[in-house]
Design a protein around this motif. Structure first.
Motif, PDB file in Angstrom:
ATOM      1  N   LEU A  22       0.824  -1.132   0.008  1.00  0.00           N
ATOM      2  CA  LEU A  22       0.030   0.058   0.035  1.00  0.00           C
ATOM      3  C   LEU A  22       0.869   1.247  -0.084  1.00  0.00           C
ATOM      4  O   LEU A  22       0.650   2.234  -0.806  1.00  0.00           O
ATOM      5  CB  LEU A  22      -0.998   0.121   1.084  1.00  0.00           C
ATOM      6  N   PRO A  23       1.759   1.335   0.948  1.00  0.00           N
ATOM      7  CA  PRO A  23       2.518   2.786   0.954  1.00  0.00           C
ATOM      8  C   PRO A  23       3.030   2.991  -0.418  1.00  0.00           C
ATOM      9  O   PRO A  23       3.200   3.949  -1.130  1.00  0.00           O
ATOM     10  CB  PRO A  23       3.720   2.575   1.951  1.00  0.00           C
ATOM     11  N   ALA A  24       3.711   1.950  -1.006  1.00  0.00           N
ATOM     12  CA  ALA A  24       4.462   2.373  -2.161  1.00  0.00           C
ATOM     13  C   ALA A  24       3.398   2.613  -3.528  1.00  0.00           C
ATOM     14  O   ALA A  24       3.871   3.342  -4.339  1.00  0.00           O
ATOM     15  CB  ALA A  24       5.177   0.923  -2.740  1.00  0.00           C
ATOM     16  N   ALA A  25       2.167   1.852  -3.311  1.00  0.00           N
ATOM     17  CA  ALA A  25       1.285   2.162  -4.353  1.00  0.00           C
ATOM     18  C   ALA A  25       0.828   3.617  -4.118  1.00  0.00           C
ATOM     19  O   ALA A  25       0.360   4.420  -5.117  1.00  0.00           O
ATOM     20  CB  ALA A  25       0.276   1.158  -4.311  1.00  0.00           C
ATOM     21  N   LEU A  26       0.509   4.197  -2.970  1.00  0.00           N
ATOM     22  CA  LEU A  26      -0.070   5.488  -2.661  1.00  0.00           C
ATOM     23  C   LEU A  26       0.817   6.462  -2.835  1.00  0.00           C
ATOM     24  O   LEU A  26       0.480   7.550  -3.302  1.00  0.00           O
ATOM     25  CB  LEU A  26      -0.556   5.500  -1.198  1.00  0.00           C
TER      26      LEU A  26
END
Ligand code: NZQ
Ligand code: ZN
Length: 387
Positions: A22-26
């Motif tokens: 999630l963090p990398a995508a967001l």
């Protein structure tokens, strides 16, 4: 085969533990996040804490309390206000279809200066929408892979499907383990919703062998895996396949090249949940066999025969009308067997507003254009047969 112009721009990230991404995508999408969720299920399954832990370093504003059949007032209006006040860059929807649908309306409303209802009712076309990322926790609607959101307005009994290509999620995270906690009632409603999405696309004038096979396979998989999910809610394989089936249900991939069907059961059901706030999948399960009864004719017989043989394994040597009747009975019996109340009275709907609802549907849902056209009288008959 009909012409089409098709694109689904959503990135799907599927499987156990994928939320770690999630963090990398967001990060490339935005740092100021509106985190939207429902009445607390994400806290009970530990997902809320997990998301906050993963998103340290992001600026997070929360919109909790989005209800099933998400409401324009207060949820959409509150979300739009929060986005504008805090300069939100991306919406992270964590929950079922209702949370995601509400977030889609917020995403468009946040980029519009007027009343967001103008957008939902198509009075004004949105020029932009905030990007949406979601973690879907309930297999049912397919909202994680489509460009629609369904918004209810209690003061007018409206429940409107708001569709715009701007509303496709940028990224959808699908971890089947998050669906282990979904109740029997909501699991069954999810099976019925996804089955109906498939049926809505299967019953059309022009279809292809390819699409028919895809739909038949979806329906068989939903019945087999849906039952397994009910028997053992933590059966990963069954939850995973059910989740993927649901994801395919609503983004047109099952009917590319088919003639439009008009989605008549949805047109009728949206009024039921608009007026009575019932669970969408239950309303669909009740309506579907009665609608089938209504549309069975010499013209539609072939569709029912194919459906009966390929989905329910009915003996092809029987008389076609018998196959069709058995197929409708099998549809009813399957929904009943997974515990869905099969009469409107069982979900709190009596005959007092049938005429009013039939009128509302006839005026607002365009069902005269459906595969088998439905006028107000036909809609009323289907509702009465469903009581
Ligand atoms: O509110 P919380 O506490 O999160 O609880 C929810 C809610 O009470 C609960 N739930 C969700 N995930 C859970 C969970 N409970 C335990 N464990 C979990 N992992 O389930 C309840 C129902 O949630 P909701 O989001 O309302 O269900 P669903 O996903 O079926 O969404 C229904 C809405 O979607 C619309 C329907 O009309 C209805 O308003 N639809 C949206 C579509 C679309 N966007 O394409 C298409 C559909 O045809 C449908 O119309
Ligand atoms: Zn549906």
């Amino acid at each position: 085969m009909q012409n089409f112009d098709y694109m689904t721009p959503t990135r799907l990230v599927f499987g156990k533990g994928v939320v770690e991404k999630l963090p990398a995508a967001l990060a490339p999408i935005g740092k100021k996040v509106l985190l939207t969720y429902g009445g607390g299920s994400i806290k009970r399954i530990g997902l809320y804490d997990k998301v906050l832990e993963l998103l340290k370093g992001f600026e997070i504003v929360e919109l909790p309390g989005i209800q099933p059949n998400p409401k324009y007032d207060p949820s959409v209006l509150d979300g739009v206000r929060l986005c504008k006040e805090h300069g939100i860059e991306v919406i992270l929807a964590v929950g079922g279809g209702s949370v995601l649908d509400c977030s889609k309306a917020i995403a468009a409303g946040a980029c519009y200066d007027g009343d967001p209802w103008d957008l939902i009712t198509y009075k004004v076309k949105a020029k932009a929408a905030l990007p949406i990322v979601d973690i879907i926790t309930l297999a049912a609607t397919g909202s994680e892979y489509d460009s629609g959101g369904v918004i209810s307005r209690t003061d007018t009994n409206d429940k409107i499907g708001y569709i715009d290509p701007l509303l496709y999620p940028a990224v959808s995270f699908l971890d089947p383990t998050y669906t282990f906690s979904v109740s029997r009632k909501q699991t069954a409603a999810g099976i019925a919703d996804a089955m109906n999405h498939t049926i809505e696309q299967y019953f059309a004038e022009d279809t292809t062998l390819l699409n028919d096979g895809f739909c038949e396979s979806m329906l068989r998989s939903l019945m087999v895996n849906g039952r397994k999910c009910l028997e053992n809610p933590e059966d990963y394989t069954a939850r995973a396949e059910m989740m993927l089936c649901c994801t395919y249900g609503c983004n047109d991939i099952l009917s590319l090249g088919n003639s439009p069907s008009g989605w008549p059961c949805h047109g009728i059901e949206h009024a039921l949940s608009g007026y009575y706030d019932i669970t969408h999948g239950e309303g669909l399960a009740i309506i579907t066999p009665r609608w089938m009864d209504h549309i069975l004719s010499g013209r539609t017989l072939g569709r029912f025969v194919k459906y009966g043989i390929n989905v329910f394994g009915i003996d092809p040597s029987l008389d076609p009308w018998e196959i069709a009747r058995k197929a409708i009975d099998a549809t009813y019996s399957f929904f009943e067997s997974i515990g869905i109340p099969m009469h409107l009275r069982e979900v709190g709907i009596d005959d007092s507003r049938i005429g009013e609802m039939a009128h509302h549907i006839a005026v607002n849902e365009g069902l005269e254009e459906a595969y088998v056209p439905l006028d107000e009288q036909a809609i009323k008959e289907i509702l009465i047969a469903s009581l």
